[in-house]
Design a protein around this motif. Structure first.
Motif, mmCIF file in Angstrom:
data_model
loop_
_atom_site.group_PDB
_atom_site.id
_atom_site.type_symbol
_atom_site.label_atom_id
_atom_site.label_comp_id
_atom_site.label_asym_id
_atom_site.label_seq_id
_atom_site.Cartn_x
_atom_site.Cartn_y
_atom_site.Cartn_z
ATOM 1 N N PHE A 12 0.885 -0.971 -0.098
ATOM 2 C CA PHE A 12 0.399 0.292 0.368
ATOM 3 C C PHE A 12 1.427 1.103 -0.092
ATOM 4 N N GLN A 13 2.180 1.115 -0.209
ATOM 5 C CA GLN A 13 2.938 2.722 -0.576
ATOM 6 C C GLN A 13 3.249 3.074 -2.239
ATOM 7 N N VAL A 14 3.172 4.001 -2.446
ATOM 8 C CA VAL A 14 3.504 4.032 -3.481
ATOM 9 C C VAL A 14 5.230 3.428 -4.016
ATOM 10 N N SER A 15 4.453 3.123 -4.979
ATOM 11 C CA SER A 15 5.517 2.197 -6.202
ATOM 12 C C SER A 15 6.398 4.209 -6.723
ATOM 13 N N ASP A 16 7.869 3.316 -7.220
ATOM 14 C CA ASP A 16 8.999 3.978 -7.890
ATOM 15 C C ASP A 16 8.327 5.176 -8.127
ATOM 16 N N ASN A 17 7.479 3.788 -9.382
ATOM 17 C CA ASN A 17 6.686 5.378 -10.538
ATOM 18 C C ASN A 17 5.906 6.272 -10.381
ATOM 19 N N GLY A 18 5.738 6.380 -8.922
ATOM 20 C CA GLY A 18 4.336 6.858 -8.561
ATOM 21 C C GLY A 18 2.523 6.486 -7.996
ATOM 22 N N TYR A 19 2.708 5.544 -8.427
ATOM 23 C CA TYR A 19 1.680 4.334 -8.511
ATOM 24 C C TYR A 19 1.398 3.863 -7.338
ATOM 25 N N TYR A 20 -0.221 2.799 -6.893
ATOM 26 C CA TYR A 20 -0.397 2.763 -6.556
ATOM 27 C C TYR A 20 -1.926 1.723 -6.631
ATOM 28 N N GLY A 21 -0.929 0.605 -7.104
ATOM 29 C CA GLY A 21 -1.751 -0.751 -7.576
ATOM 30 C C GLY A 21 -1.979 -0.164 -8.813
ATOM 31 N N GLN A 22 -3.339 0.716 -9.666
ATOM 32 C CA GLN A 22 -3.367 1.209 -11.235
ATOM 33 C C GLN A 22 -3.810 2.039 -10.949
ATOM 34 N N PHE A 329 -9.870 1.253 -2.266
ATOM 35 C CA PHE A 329 -11.442 0.604 -2.602
ATOM 36 C C PHE A 329 -10.867 -0.594 -3.398
ATOM 37 N N ASP A 330 -10.228 -0.652 -4.558
ATOM 38 C CA ASP A 330 -9.524 -1.440 -5.746
ATOM 39 C C ASP A 330 -9.564 -2.260 -5.174
ATOM 40 N N SER A 331 -8.742 -2.977 -3.771
ATOM 41 C CA SER A 331 -8.166 -3.991 -3.683
ATOM 42 C C SER A 331 -8.818 -4.390 -2.450
ATOM 43 N N GLY A 332 -9.784 -3.758 -1.519
ATOM 44 C CA GLY A 332 -10.995 -4.601 -0.489
ATOM 45 C C GLY A 332 -10.505 -4.069 0.348
ATOM 46 N N ARG A 333 -8.969 -3.031 1.127
ATOM 47 C CA ARG A 333 -8.161 -3.070 2.050
ATOM 48 C C ARG A 333 -8.905 -2.024 2.940
ATOM 49 N N ALA A 334 -10.069 -1.293 2.242
ATOM 50 C CA ALA A 334 -10.497 -0.085 3.133
ATOM 51 C C ALA A 334 -12.419 -0.350 2.655
ATOM 52 N N LYS A 335 -13.178 -0.560 3.542
ATOM 53 C CA LYS A 335 -14.325 -0.701 2.992
ATOM 54 C C LYS A 335 -14.766 1.009 2.969
ATOM 55 N N PHE A 336 -15.900 1.248 2.229
ATOM 56 C CA PHE A 336 -16.283 2.251 2.084
ATOM 57 C C PHE A 336 -18.183 2.978 2.043
ATOM 58 N N TYR A 337 -17.784 3.630 2.422
ATOM 59 C CA TYR A 337 -19.654 3.937 3.271
ATOM 60 C C TYR A 337 -19.576 5.215 2.390
ATOM 61 N N SER A 338 -21.226 5.602 2.603
ATOM 62 C CA SER A 338 -22.110 7.197 2.582
ATOM 63 C C SER A 338 -22.662 7.432 2.613
ATOM 64 N N VAL A 339 -22.780 8.774 4.042
ATOM 65 C CA VAL A 339 -23.952 9.051 4.024
ATOM 66 C C VAL A 339 -24.678 10.606 3.513
ATOM 67 N N THR A 340 -25.305 11.075 4.093
ATOM 68 C CA THR A 340 -26.238 11.976 3.373
ATOM 69 C C THR A 340 -25.794 13.197 4.365
ATOM 70 N N ASP A 341 -26.274 14.360 3.370
ATOM 71 C CA ASP A 341 -26.169 15.649 4.025
ATOM 72 C C ASP A 341 -26.559 15.153 5.671
ATOM 73 N N ASP A 342 -27.810 15.060 5.257
ATOM 74 C CA ASP A 342 -28.680 15.453 6.286
ATOM 75 C C ASP A 342 -28.535 14.375 7.585
ATOM 76 N N GLU A 343 -27.738 13.591 7.680
ATOM 77 C CA GLU A 343 -27.340 12.508 8.798
ATOM 78 C C GLU A 343 -25.720 13.231 9.186
ATOM 79 N N ALA A 344 -25.129 13.119 7.969
ATOM 80 C CA ALA A 344 -23.980 13.896 8.236
ATOM 81 C C ALA A 344 -24.616 14.858 9.381
ATOM 82 N N MET A 345 -25.791 15.854 9.557
ATOM 83 C CA MET A 345 -25.605 16.994 9.722
ATOM 84 C C MET A 345 -26.181 16.749 11.246
ATOM 85 N N GLN A 346 -26.707 15.835 11.205
ATOM 86 C CA GLN A 346 -27.838 14.603 13.105
ATOM 87 C C GLN A 346 -26.766 14.499 13.459
#
Length: 402
Positions: A12-22, A329-346
Motif C-alpha cells: 500500500f505504499q507508492v511505487s517508484d514510478n508513483g503508482y498505488y496499484g493501477q 477501495f479497489d483492493s478491498g483493504r478499506a471499506k467505503f460508506y456514504s452518508v447523506t447531508d442530513d445524516e452528517a448534520m444530525q
C-alpha cells in the motif's frame, strides 16, 4: 527517527514510478515537468534529513500543539455500544489536520529556494493553514477558492486575508473545490519559476499523494502509542475517517495499512443520496480516469466529462479521491460508506450534545457512519476528528434542525 522515514516498500505504499496499484502517476502539462521532477527527485532525501526532521518536529510540537489528544468519548461509546476514541486533530493550531502538511511543504519549499506559494482550498482549512505557515515563514501566498465556498466559509476567507494571503475566487464550473484546484494549477502553469504549489490533499501528480500522506502520517504514528497507553494494544478494531480527497484519512490509516487486523473505514459524502444526481460518493459513482494530474476514481460521464459533485460539506465536495484511497477501495483493504447531508448534520449535532465537541461537517460524516456499522461491545474504534466546526456555524444555522 520519525517512522515516516521507513523505506521498505509494501503493498500500500507508492511505487517508484508513483503508482498505488493501477492508480496514481503524473499526468501534467510540459510547463510543469521541471517543477514536478524537482519535487520527485528531492522530496524524500530532504524530508528524511536530520535537519528537516528536527525543524518539522519542533514546529509540530511548539507551533501546532502536537501530540493531539486521543480522547475516549464515553457518552458516544454508550450510545453505540463500543469503545470509541476521537483523535483530536480539531485541537491543532488553525483548527484542523491540514497544518501538518502545510508545515512540511513550506519547509520543503524553502529548501528548494521557492519564494512564492500557491494553494487551493474547499472548506478553507487548507487555505488558512497555508496562509498561516506563509506568514510564519514570510512568504507570499495566493489561495484559490470556489466562489460558492467563499460564501459558505466566510470566516475562513477573512482569516486568510488577515494572515496576509490573497484569496482568489474561482467562478467556473460549480464554483467549488474542483474549480479552485483547476484555477490553482492553471496559475502554477503560468508562473512555474520560484513558485511552489502546496496541494492540500492526497491528490495531484506524483509525488504529491505520497508526500502529503507522509506529512499527515504523524496522526497514526501518535495514535499507536496513545492507544497502547490506554488499552495495552496499538491496534484498534476500526479506524474511521471521512474522505473527499482524503488527506486526513491517509494520515489516520498510514501506520495501519499493513495490519489487516485493523479495519479501515472511509466515509464519503452521499449528498442528497447516491442515486439523486447530487452526490460526491466517488467510489459508488466513479470510474477510473485522470483528474488533476493523477489516475484515480473520478465521477464522470460516459464520454469522460467530470460530473459536478454535491455535498453540504465544502471539504468533501470533490468529484474524485486520492489514488491511495482508490487503491484501498479497489483492493478491498478499506471499506467505503456514504452518508447523506442530513445524516452528517444530525451526527454533528449528536456529537455536540453528547461530548461537547462541535465538529467540522466533514468530520460529522465520519461520526455518522457509526449508525451503519455492526459494532460489538469489545470493539475499539478510532475516529479521526479532523477539524472543528467553527467554520461551519453558518451552515449548521441554515440547516436549522437542532
Amino acid at each position: 527517527m520519525n517512522e515516516v522515514q521507513e523505506q521498505t516498500k509494501t503493498l500500500f505504499q507508492v511505487s517508484d514510478n508513483g503508482y498505488y496499484g493501477q492508480f496514481g502517476g503524473a499526468f501534467i502539462p510540459e510547463m510543469l515537468h521541471p517543477n514536478i521532477e524537482e519535487l520527485r527527485e528531492n522530496y524524500l532525501a530532504i524530508t528524511r534529513s536530520e535537519e528537516f526532521q528536527q525543524e518539522f518536529q519542533q514546529l509540530l510540537k511548539d507551533f501546532v500543539g502536537r501530540p493531539t489528544p486521543l480522547y475516549f468519548a464515553e457518552r458516544l461509546s454508550q450510545e453505540y455500544g463500543a469503545n470509541i476514541y476521537l483523535k483530536r486533530e480539531d485541537l491543532c493550531h488553525t483548527g484542523a489536520h491540514k497544518v501538518n502538511n502545510t508545515i512540511g511543504q513550506i519547509l520543503l519549499a524553502k529548501r528548494l529556494n521557492k519564494k512564492y506559494i500557491i494553494a487551493e482550498t474547499g472548506a478553507g482549512q487548507h487555505g488558512v493553514a497555508t496562509a498561516t505557515v506563509c506568514a510564519l515563514m514570510g512568504m507570499e501566498c495566493k489561495v484559490f477558492m470556489g466562489a460558492l465556498d467563499t460564501e459558505r466559509q466566510k470566516p475562513n476567507v477573512e482569516r486568510m486575508r488577515i494572515l496576509g494571503a490573497e484569496v482568489v475566487p474561482a467562478h467556473s464550473g460549480s464554483k467549488t473545490l474542483k474549480d479552485a484546484t483547476n484555477e490553482a494549477m492553471r496559475h502554477w502553469i503560468n508562473n512555474p519559476i520560484d513558485s511552489h504549489y502546496i496541494i492540500g490533499s492526497v491528490v495531484g501528480p506524483h509525488p504529491y499523494p505520497d508526500m502529503v500522506t507522509r506529512f499527515q502520517s504523524v496522526i497514526s504514528e501518535e495514535t499507536k502509542w496513545q492507544l497502547k497507553e490506554k488499552t495495552g494494544s496499538e491496534d484498534p478494531d476500526y479506524v474511521v475517517a471521512c474522505v473527499g480527497g482524503g488527506s486526513n484519512a491517509a494520515g489516520a490509516y498510514y501506520h495501519y495499512l499493513d495490519r489487516p487486523n485493523v479495519e479501515l473505514i472511509a466515509v464519503e459524502a452521499g449528498g442528497l443520496g447516491v442515486a439523486s444526481g447530487r452526490s460526491a460518493a466517488t467510489t459508488a459513482l466513479g470510474k477510473a480516469g485522470i483528474l488533476h494530474g493523477s489516475r484515480s476514481l473520478v465521477m464522470q460521464t460516459e464520454d469522460g466529462q467530470v460530473v459536478e459533485p454535491h455535498s453540504i460539506s465544502a471539504g468533501l465536495d470533490y468529484p474524485g479521491i486520492g489514488p491511495l484511497h482508490a487503491h484501498l477501495f479497489d483492493s478491498g483493504r478499506a471499506k467505503f460508506y456514504s452518508v447523506t447531508d442530513d445524516e452528517a448534520m444530525q451526527a454533528g449535532i449528536q456529537l455536540s450534545r453528547l461530548e461537547g465537541i462541535i465538529p467540522a461537517i466533514e468530520t460529522a460524516h465520519a461520526i455518522s457512519v457509526l449508525a451503519q456499522m455492526d459494532l460489538k461491545s469489545s470493539d475499539v474504534v478510532i475516529i479521526n476528528l479532523s477539524g472543528r466546526g467553527d467554520k461551519d456555524l453558518e451552515t449548521y444555522i441554515k440547516w436549522g434542525k437542532y
